[in-house]
Motif scaffolding. Structure first.
Motif, mmCIF file in Angstrom:
data_model
loop_
_atom_site.group_PDB
_atom_site.id
_atom_site.type_symbol
_atom_site.label_atom_id
_atom_site.label_comp_id
_atom_site.label_asym_id
_atom_site.label_seq_id
_atom_site.Cartn_x
_atom_site.Cartn_y
_atom_site.Cartn_z
ATOM 1 N N ASP A 10 0.786 -1.519 -0.140
ATOM 2 C CA ASP A 10 -0.494 -0.226 -0.523
ATOM 3 C C ASP A 10 1.066 1.476 -0.395
ATOM 4 O OD1 ASP A 10 -1.945 -1.316 0.767
ATOM 5 O OD2 ASP A 10 -2.086 -1.637 2.220
ATOM 6 N N GLU A 11 1.889 1.267 0.018
ATOM 7 C CA GLU A 11 3.565 2.207 0.448
ATOM 8 C C GLU A 11 2.956 3.161 -0.917
ATOM 9 O OE1 GLU A 11 7.335 3.909 1.096
ATOM 10 O OE2 GLU A 11 7.293 1.120 0.691
ATOM 11 N N VAL A 12 2.412 4.322 -1.259
ATOM 12 C CA VAL A 12 3.089 4.803 -2.465
ATOM 13 C C VAL A 12 3.947 5.390 -3.099
ATOM 14 C CG1 VAL A 12 1.740 7.365 -3.575
ATOM 15 C CG2 VAL A 12 0.399 5.618 -2.240
ATOM 16 N N PRO A 59 0.637 2.484 -5.763
ATOM 17 C CA PRO A 59 0.699 2.135 -4.529
ATOM 18 C C PRO A 59 1.902 0.608 -4.661
ATOM 19 C CG PRO A 59 -1.863 1.835 -4.897
ATOM 20 C CD PRO A 59 -1.108 2.743 -6.172
ATOM 21 N N ARG A 60 2.304 0.846 -4.084
ATOM 22 C CA ARG A 60 3.868 -0.008 -4.101
ATOM 23 C C ARG A 60 2.902 -1.144 -5.742
ATOM 24 N NH1 ARG A 60 9.036 -2.516 -1.197
ATOM 25 N NH2 ARG A 60 8.587 -0.376 -0.048
#
Length: 180
Positions: free
Chosen positions: A5-7, A22-23
């Motif tokens: 979820d990391e952008v 998102p990753r």
């Protein structure tokens, strides 16, 4: 928030930001993004080598001779290099890693801009358990034997960065500083 979820910033072939995603989406769609690689040496000149955890999204349980990772949205290469090195080594107060060169990795796992750095770490390390399953410090000659021997499964992007770093050092020149 999970790692997926990391952008991240999405970039073009000239390493210019074109958007964010998102990753997990970046990986699944094969979008270009940014990564840092930091070769860490101890006070004796040995190189930090580790095996990634089996839970990693990319190249799980593979060996690597760099610490590093992806840049978050809006993050710059120098900040990411220091953040990733301190996180993965489990230290604080590390000197700013020295930027060496940047290249576009295209191979197994996808494609991303890769900025190679180096740093000395005289601090005792306590590697991040979520990132590092096993670690050691190897003499450069021993690392070269391990790479050439093929008995360890190395991360392909790290192996490419290692080969380019060797060529960079043999050439003795410093490429011009790339744009951030």
């Amino acid at each position: 928030m999970s790692a997926a979820d990391e952008v991240l910033d999405v970039v073009d072939r000239d390493d210019r930001v074109t958007g964010q995603a998102p990753r997990g989406e970046v990986y699944s769609r094969g979008l270009l993004h940014r990564c840092v690689f930091v070769q860490v040496r101890d006070g004796l000149g040995r190189i930090f080598v580790h095996r990634r955890t089996a839970s990693k999204l990319v190249f799980p349980a593979h060996y690597d001779m760099f610490v590093g990772g992806v840049l978050g949205a809006g993050e710059d290469y120098p900040g990411a290099a220091l953040r990733e090195a301190e996180e993965e080594l489990g230290v604080s107060g590390l000197e700013q890693p020295v930027p060496l060169f940047k290249f576009l990795y295209e191979g197994p796992g996808g494609a991303w801009w890769s900025y190679v750095h180096e740093v000395r770490c005289a601090l005792p390390v306590a590697p991040q358990e979520s990132e590092v399953d096993w670690h050691t410090w190897l003499e450069p000659e021993e690392l070269e034997r391990r790479v050439a021997g093929g008995e360890w499964a190395w991360v392909p992007d790290g192996l490419e960065a290692y080969r380019r770093l060797r060529a960079f050092r043999e050439g003795g020149s410093r490429p011009p500083a790339p744009r951030a």
